[in-house]
Design an enzyme around this catalytic site. Structure first.
Site, PDB file in Angstrom:
ATOM      1  CE  LYS A  83       5.995  -1.140  -6.500  1.00  0.00           C
ATOM      2  NZ  LYS A  83       4.793  -0.716  -5.398  1.00  0.00           N
TER       3      LYS A  83
HETATM    4  O1  G3P Z   1       5.274  -0.785  -1.690  1.00  0.00           O
HETATM    5  C1  G3P Z   1       6.525  -1.647  -1.972  1.00  0.00           C
HETATM    6  C2  G3P Z   1       7.043  -1.414  -0.636  1.00  0.00           C
HETATM    7  O2  G3P Z   1       7.734  -0.229  -0.166  1.00  0.00           O
HETATM    8  C3  G3P Z   1       6.275  -1.934   0.294  1.00  0.00           C
HETATM    9  O3  G3P Z   1       7.163  -2.363   2.194  1.00  0.00           O
HETATM   10  O4  G3P Z   1       6.679  -1.935   4.058  1.00  0.00           O
HETATM   11  O5  G3P Z   1       5.095  -3.707   2.820  1.00  0.00           O
HETATM   12  O6  G3P Z   1       7.842  -4.097   3.162  1.00  0.00           O
HETATM   13  P1  G3P Z   1       6.789  -3.311   2.840  1.00  0.00           P
END
Ligand code: G3P
Length: 212
Positions: A83
């Site tokens: 990533k």
């Molecule tokens: O893994 C990346 C993403 O899905 C993060 O989500 O909820 O931290 O905005 P969030």
């Protein structure tokens, strides 16, 4: 739409895997930092638990160091996907990794332009962050729609991986728009199974059966 679990927690992965719907995992530095113990060991265990791609993010911000980390990450297991944040250095890194046949997930994508550049650099996945766009008053799902259209227009092989998903409604909208993949927290996965009419219907079947 492939379904990935957005977590670095092994228990959650096992719980989701038992439902038969999970085809990959995405982690990020915040998620891995929450888990106790050696992060490499955690990643190795996750990769054993799941057959599909497991995204693990680089921490470095300069391309040479990102590449060195990426080379280290892919040694952990064959299903690691590197990533990489979509910065200028990140784009250089994605390009180099693509040339070496290493799969990448371009992350922290908040615009169609960022996604298009990541696709041109050879990213395997791009991750538009839906919830975080909604949080600042934008329409995160519009970005998914834009990316699906743009990649289709130019027949780009990069897959749209809807990320930062907060609700069951995000999930169904992403599927309707044709996202190639989605990554969801366990709480959203569990919500997908719920419907009040299922509960009412089951209670009725069981009470009727009990009267037999
Ligand atoms: O893994 C990346 C993403 O899905 C993060 O989500 O909820 O931290 O905005 P969030």
């Amino acid at each position: 739409m492939k379904i990935f679990l957005d977590t670095a927690n092994l228990e959650q992965i096992r719980q989701a895997n038992a439902l038969g719907a999970i085809e990959g995992v995405t982690t990020n530095p915040s998620l891995l930092a929450k888990e106790k113990g050696d992060w490499r060991k955690t990643v190795r265990q996750i990769c054993k638990e799941i057959d599909g791609p497991v995204s693990v993010e680089v921490i470095a911000t300069e391309s040479p160091a990102m590449l060195a980390e990426a080379r280290d990450l892919v040694k952990i297991a064959p299903n690691v996907v590197v990533k990489v944040p979509v910065t200028l250095e990140g784009l250089k890194t994605i390009k180099e990794l693509h040339l070496r046949g290493i799969e990448t997930n371009a992350t922290l994508v908040f615009s169609a332009n960022q996604a298009l550049l990541a696709a041109k650099a050879g990213a395997t996945f791009v991750s538009p962050f839906i919830g975080r766009l909604d949080d600042i008053g934008h329409d995160g799902m519009q970005l998914v729609q834009d990316l699906v259209s743009i990649f289709r227009n130019y027949e780009l092989p990069t897959q749209v991986l809807a990320a930062s998903i907060r609700s069951a409604s995000h999930f169904s909208q992403a599927a309707l728009l044709g996202a190639d993949a989605i990554t969801i927290p366990l709480s959203v996965l569990l919500d997908l199974t719920k419907h009040p009419l299922t509960d009412i219907g089951l209670a009725k079947f069981l009470s009727d059966w009990a009267k037999k």
